[in-house]
Design a protein around this motif. Structure first.
Motif, PDB file in Angstrom:
ATOM      1  N   ALA A 154      65.894   1.734 -40.372  1.00 15.87           N
ATOM      2  CA  ALA A 154      66.670   0.798 -39.403  1.00 15.87           C
ATOM      3  C   ALA A 154      65.385   0.189 -38.612  1.00 15.87           C
ATOM      4  CB  ALA A 154      67.297   1.665 -38.574  1.00 15.87           C
ATOM      5  N   ALA A 155      65.612  -1.263 -38.424  1.00 18.00           N
ATOM      6  CA  ALA A 155      64.845  -1.991 -37.601  1.00 18.00           C
ATOM      7  C   ALA A 155      65.474  -2.544 -36.284  1.00 18.00           C
ATOM      8  CB  ALA A 155      64.425  -3.351 -38.396  1.00 18.00           C
ATOM      9  N   VAL A 156      64.845  -2.339 -35.345  1.00 21.61           N
ATOM     10  CA  VAL A 156      65.593  -2.372 -34.071  1.00 21.61           C
ATOM     11  C   VAL A 156      65.038  -4.029 -33.571  1.00 21.61           C
ATOM     12  CG1 VAL A 156      65.637  -2.160 -31.738  1.00 21.61           C
ATOM     13  CG2 VAL A 156      65.488  -0.510 -33.222  1.00 21.61           C
ATOM     14  N   VAL A 157      65.959  -5.156 -33.483  1.00 22.76           N
ATOM     15  CA  VAL A 157      65.694  -6.420 -33.383  1.00 22.76           C
ATOM     16  C   VAL A 157      65.865  -6.680 -31.783  1.00 22.76           C
ATOM     17  CG1 VAL A 157      66.143  -8.863 -33.992  1.00 22.76           C
ATOM     18  CG2 VAL A 157      66.106  -7.075 -35.624  1.00 22.76           C
ATOM     19  N   GLU A 158      64.863  -7.561 -31.341  1.00 28.52           N
ATOM     20  CA  GLU A 158      65.036  -8.035 -29.986  1.00 28.52           C
ATOM     21  C   GLU A 158      65.129  -9.493 -30.093  1.00 28.52           C
ATOM     22  OE1 GLU A 158      61.733  -6.590 -27.694  1.00 28.52           O
ATOM     23  OE2 GLU A 158      62.583  -4.679 -27.200  1.00 28.52           O
ATOM     24  N   ARG A 159      65.627 -10.259 -29.129  1.00 25.67           N
ATOM     25  CA  ARG A 159      65.857 -11.598 -29.049  1.00 25.67           C
ATOM     26  C   ARG A 159      65.554 -11.940 -27.514  1.00 25.67           C
ATOM     27  NH1 ARG A 159      70.866 -14.989 -31.305  1.00 25.67           N
ATOM     28  NH2 ARG A 159      69.608 -14.380 -33.363  1.00 25.67           N
ATOM     29  N   LEU A 160      64.345 -12.726 -27.581  1.00 22.92           N
ATOM     30  CA  LEU A 160      63.904 -13.063 -26.267  1.00 22.92           C
ATOM     31  C   LEU A 160      63.771 -11.787 -25.408  1.00 22.92           C
ATOM     32  CD1 LEU A 160      65.841 -16.306 -25.544  1.00 22.92           C
ATOM     33  CD2 LEU A 160      63.505 -16.226 -26.648  1.00 22.92           C
ATOM     34  N   GLY A 161      63.052 -10.840 -25.836  1.00 25.12           N
ATOM     35  CA  GLY A 161      62.687  -9.464 -25.088  1.00 25.12           C
ATOM     36  C   GLY A 161      63.900  -8.751 -24.983  1.00 25.12           C
ATOM     37  N   ARG A 162      65.118  -8.970 -25.161  1.00 29.73           N
ATOM     38  CA  ARG A 162      66.348  -8.170 -25.002  1.00 29.73           C
ATOM     39  C   ARG A 162      66.992  -7.773 -26.438  1.00 29.73           C
ATOM     40  NH1 ARG A 162      68.474  -8.570 -20.008  1.00 29.73           N
ATOM     41  NH2 ARG A 162      70.606  -7.861 -21.024  1.00 29.73           N
ATOM     42  N   PHE A 163      67.487  -6.365 -26.180  1.00 29.88           N
ATOM     43  CA  PHE A 163      67.942  -5.817 -27.648  1.00 29.88           C
ATOM     44  C   PHE A 163      68.994  -6.798 -28.198  1.00 29.88           C
ATOM     45  CE2 PHE A 163      71.398  -3.497 -29.457  1.00 29.88           C
ATOM     46  CZ  PHE A 163      70.717  -2.935 -30.485  1.00 29.88           C
ATOM     47  N   SER A 164      68.859  -7.098 -29.354  1.00 27.00           N
ATOM     48  CA  SER A 164      69.758  -7.908 -30.030  1.00 27.00           C
ATOM     49  C   SER A 164      70.683  -7.058 -31.081  1.00 27.00           C
ATOM     50  CB  SER A 164      69.247  -9.126 -30.890  1.00 27.00           C
ATOM     51  OG  SER A 164      70.079  -9.659 -31.527  1.00 27.00           O
ATOM     52  N   ARG A 165      70.249  -6.480 -32.000  1.00 27.38           N
ATOM     53  CA  ARG A 165      70.859  -5.778 -33.059  1.00 27.38           C
ATOM     54  C   ARG A 165      69.988  -4.679 -33.730  1.00 27.38           C
ATOM     55  NH1 ARG A 165      69.642 -10.857 -34.413  1.00 27.38           N
ATOM     56  NH2 ARG A 165      68.943 -11.180 -36.545  1.00 27.38           N
ATOM     57  N   VAL A 166      70.487  -4.047 -34.699  1.00 26.58           N
ATOM     58  CA  VAL A 166      69.832  -2.970 -35.571  1.00 26.58           C
ATOM     59  C   VAL A 166      70.069  -3.230 -36.993  1.00 26.58           C
ATOM     60  CG1 VAL A 166      69.778  -0.685 -36.434  1.00 26.58           C
ATOM     61  CG2 VAL A 166      70.100  -1.029 -34.053  1.00 26.58           C
ATOM     62  N   LEU A 167      68.884  -3.755 -37.630  1.00 21.68           N
ATOM     63  CA  LEU A 167      69.065  -4.126 -38.948  1.00 21.68           C
ATOM     64  C   LEU A 167      69.084  -2.977 -40.129  1.00 21.68           C
ATOM     65  CD1 LEU A 167      66.422  -7.049 -39.104  1.00 21.68           C
ATOM     66  CD2 LEU A 167      68.851  -7.082 -38.841  1.00 21.68           C
ATOM     67  N   ARG A 168      70.281  -2.878 -40.811  1.00 18.95           N
ATOM     68  CA  ARG A 168      70.236  -1.938 -41.995  1.00 18.95           C
ATOM     69  C   ARG A 168      69.384  -2.324 -43.143  1.00 18.95           C
ATOM     70  NH1 ARG A 168      71.389   2.347 -39.012  1.00 18.95           N
ATOM     71  NH2 ARG A 168      73.165   1.770 -37.415  1.00 18.95           N
ATOM     72  N   PRO A 169      69.471  -1.675 -44.072  1.00 22.16           N
ATOM     73  CA  PRO A 169      68.526  -1.753 -45.286  1.00 22.16           C
ATOM     74  C   PRO A 169      69.118  -2.955 -45.963  1.00 22.16           C
ATOM     75  CG  PRO A 169      69.076   0.553 -45.259  1.00 22.16           C
ATOM     76  CD  PRO A 169      69.995  -0.008 -44.412  1.00 22.16           C
ATOM     77  N   GLY A 170      68.180  -3.860 -46.356  1.00 26.53           N
ATOM     78  CA  GLY A 170      68.392  -5.031 -47.290  1.00 26.53           C
ATOM     79  C   GLY A 170      67.328  -6.120 -46.787  1.00 26.53           C
ATOM     80  N   LEU A 171      67.721  -7.574 -47.009  1.00 25.45           N
ATOM     81  CA  LEU A 171      66.945  -8.633 -46.581  1.00 25.45           C
ATOM     82  C   LEU A 171      67.742  -9.340 -45.564  1.00 25.45           C
ATOM     83  CD1 LEU A 171      64.336 -10.201 -47.807  1.00 25.45           C
ATOM     84  CD2 LEU A 171      65.738 -11.460 -49.035  1.00 25.45           C
ATOM     85  N   HIS A 172      67.136  -9.959 -44.435  1.00 27.26           N
ATOM     86  CA  HIS A 172      67.497 -10.366 -43.256  1.00 27.26           C
ATOM     87  C   HIS A 172      66.640 -11.606 -42.938  1.00 27.26           C
ATOM     88  CE1 HIS A 172      70.201  -6.837 -42.737  1.00 27.26           C
ATOM     89  NE2 HIS A 172      69.062  -6.191 -43.118  1.00 27.26           N
ATOM     90  N   VAL A 173      67.322 -12.707 -42.208  1.00 24.99           N
ATOM     91  CA  VAL A 173      66.780 -13.595 -41.721  1.00 24.99           C
ATOM     92  C   VAL A 173      66.892 -13.567 -40.220  1.00 24.99           C
ATOM     93  CG1 VAL A 173      66.828 -16.351 -41.762  1.00 24.99           C
ATOM     94  CG2 VAL A 173      67.672 -14.903 -43.742  1.00 24.99           C
ATOM     95  N   LEU A 174      65.547 -13.882 -39.958  1.00 28.86           N
ATOM     96  CA  LEU A 174      65.196 -13.645 -38.389  1.00 28.86           C
ATOM     97  C   LEU A 174      64.517 -15.048 -37.864  1.00 28.86           C
ATOM     98  CD1 LEU A 174      63.752 -10.164 -37.991  1.00 28.86           C
ATOM     99  CD2 LEU A 174      66.204 -11.027 -37.510  1.00 28.86           C
ATOM    100  N   PRO A 175      65.530 -15.577 -36.973  1.00 33.95           N
ATOM    101  CA  PRO A 175      64.634 -17.062 -36.620  1.00 33.95           C
ATOM    102  C   PRO A 175      63.351 -16.711 -35.729  1.00 33.95           C
ATOM    103  CG  PRO A 175      67.220 -16.782 -35.625  1.00 33.95           C
ATOM    104  CD  PRO A 175      66.653 -15.246 -36.351  1.00 33.95           C
ATOM    105  N   PRO A 176      62.295 -17.450 -36.146  1.00 28.76           N
ATOM    106  CA  PRO A 176      61.195 -17.317 -35.466  1.00 28.76           C
ATOM    107  C   PRO A 176      61.102 -17.731 -33.975  1.00 28.76           C
ATOM    108  CG  PRO A 176      60.845 -18.714 -37.537  1.00 28.76           C
ATOM    109  CD  PRO A 176      62.335 -18.647 -37.458  1.00 28.76           C
ATOM    110  N   LEU A 177      60.116 -17.209 -33.221  1.00 26.23           N
ATOM    111  CA  LEU A 177      60.358 -17.231 -31.963  1.00 26.23           C
ATOM    112  C   LEU A 177      61.358 -16.809 -31.061  1.00 26.23           C
ATOM    113  CD1 LEU A 177      58.433 -20.797 -32.009  1.00 26.23           C
ATOM    114  CD2 LEU A 177      57.484 -18.531 -32.005  1.00 26.23           C
ATOM    115  N   LEU A 178      62.277 -16.557 -31.747  1.00 25.30           N
ATOM    116  CA  LEU A 178      63.566 -15.898 -31.027  1.00 25.30           C
ATOM    117  C   LEU A 178      63.834 -14.447 -31.241  1.00 25.30           C
ATOM    118  CD1 LEU A 178      66.349 -18.773 -31.744  1.00 25.30           C
ATOM    119  CD2 LEU A 178      64.865 -18.362 -29.598  1.00 25.30           C
ATOM    120  N   ASP A 179      63.955 -14.069 -32.293  1.00 25.13           N
ATOM    121  CA  ASP A 179      63.819 -12.705 -32.755  1.00 25.13           C
ATOM    122  C   ASP A 179      62.842 -12.027 -33.242  1.00 25.13           C
ATOM    123  OD1 ASP A 179      66.509 -13.129 -32.126  1.00 25.13           O
ATOM    124  OD2 ASP A 179      67.352 -12.822 -34.309  1.00 25.13           O
ATOM    125  N   ARG A 180      62.497 -10.781 -33.053  1.00 25.91           N
ATOM    126  CA  ARG A 180      61.267 -10.032 -33.404  1.00 25.91           C
ATOM    127  C   ARG A 180      61.909  -8.411 -33.584  1.00 25.91           C
ATOM    128  NH1 ARG A 180      58.025  -6.917 -30.483  1.00 25.91           N
ATOM    129  NH2 ARG A 180      58.699  -6.508 -28.310  1.00 25.91           N
TER     130      ARG A 180
END
Length: 263
Positions: free
Chosen positions: A26-52
Motif C-alpha cells: 500500500a502506498a500512502v499519498v500526500e497532497r501538498l503535505g497532507r494525507f490524501s489517500r492510500v493507493l492499492r496495487p495497480g497503476l496510478h496517476v499522480l499529479p506532479p508537484l501536488l501529490d507524492r
C-alpha cells in the motif's frame, strides 16, 4: 527537433505522473503535505508537484526476530531472552502517521512487556511457563499496537538462557536425577528378576512334588497289582480223594469187571 523535445518532455512528464503499486503493498499519498489517500496495487496517476508517495507499506505478515535481552527474575537472576514477533499491518495510514518506526516500537514494547511479565516469576516458573509468557506478551502488544494499524499474530520466546553458574547447577541436578532414576530402574529390575526367579523355583518345586506324588501313586498301584497277582497264584488246588476211600457197590456175577475185562 521541436517534436523530439516535445515527445521527450511528454515521456518525462508521464514517468513522473505514473506510479505502480505492487501486490500486498500500500502506498500512502500526500497532497501538498497532507494525507490524501492510500493507493492499492495497480497503476496510478499522480499529479506532479501536488501529490507524492510518502510511504510504501508492506501488508504481508512479517516475522521479526529480536536480539537477546537481559531480564531479571523475581529471585534476582539475570536471564537472556530472545523473542520472535509475527505481526501484520492492517492500516497503512495509521502505520505511517501514528508511529515513527513500527518495528522498533514493537521491539521496545516487547522488551518492556517481557520484563514486566518475567520479573514477577522465579527462574523455575519462567522456564516452565513459556505459553503463559507468550500469551501475556501477545495481549500487551495487541492492545498497544491496535492504534498503530498493526495486528500481532504470535509472540514466541526463542530461547531462555539462565546464567552459566545456574546452567551448571541445573546440569548437575539433571545428571543426579538421571543417575537416581537409573539406580531405581536397576533396583526394580533386580527385584523383578528375583521375584521371577523365586516364582520359577516355586513352580518347579510344585511340579517336582506333583511328579513325586504321581510316581509314588503309580508305585503303590503296581505293588497292589503284584500282591493281588501273587495272592491269586497262592490259592491251593482241590485234589481228588484217594482211591481206597472210594467205595463201589458190590459187583454182580456177570459184571465184566468181575471177569477181568475192565479194570
Amino acid at each position: 527537433m521541436w517534436v523530439g523535445v516535445l515527445v521527450a518532455g511528454c515521456a518525462g512528464l508521464l514517468a513522473l505522473t505514473l506510479r505502480r503499486v505492487s501486490e500486498a503493498e500500500a502506498a500512502v499519498v500526500e497532497r501538498l503535505g497532507r494525507f490524501s489517500r492510500v493507493l492499492r496495487p495497480g497503476l496510478h496517476v499522480l499529479p506532479p508537484l501536488l501529490d507524492r508517495i510518502r510511504d510504501r507499506v508492506d501488508l504481508r505478515e512479517q516475522v521479526v526476530p529480536f536480539p537477546p535481552q537481559p531480564v531479571i527474575t523475581r529471585d534476582n537472576l539475570v536471564v537472556s531472552i530472545d523473542t520472535v514477533v509475527c505481526f501484520q499491518v492492517t492500516d497503512a495510514r495509521a502505520a505511517s502517521y501514528e508511529v515513527a518506526d513500527h518495528v522498533q516500537a514493537i521491539e521496545q514494547l516487547t522488551l518492556t512487556s517481557l520484563r514486566n511479565t518475567v520479573g514477577g516469576m522465579d527462574l523455575e516458573r519462567a522456564l516452565a511457563s513459556r505459553e503463559q509468557i507468550n500469551a501475556a506478551l501477545r495481549a500487551a502488544l495487541d492492545e498497544a499496537t491496535v492504534r498503530w494499524g498493526i495486528r500481532v499474530h504470535r509472540v514466541e520466546l526463542n530461547a531462555v538462557e539462565p546464567p552459566t553458574s545456574i546452567q551448571d547447577a541445573m546440569e548437575k541436578q539433571m545428571r543426579a536425577d538421571r543417575d537416581k532414576r537409573a539406580a531405581v530402574l536397576t533396583a526394580e529390575g533386580i527385584r523383578q528378576s528375583r521375584i521371577l526367579q523365586a516364582e520359577g523355583e516355586k513352580q518347579a518345586a510344585l511340579l517336582h512334588a506333583e511328579a513325586e506324588l504321581e510316581i509314588e501313586r503309580r508305585r503303590r498301584a503296581a505293588e497292589a497289582e503284584d500282591a493281588a497277582s501273587q495272592a491269586r497264584r497262592a490259592v491251593p488246588r482241590q485234589t481228588p480223594p484217594p482211591a481206597e476211600r472210594i467205595r463201589h457197590p458190590p459187583l454182580r456175577p456177570d459184571d465184566p469187571r468181575r471177569l477181568g475185562r475192565y479194570r
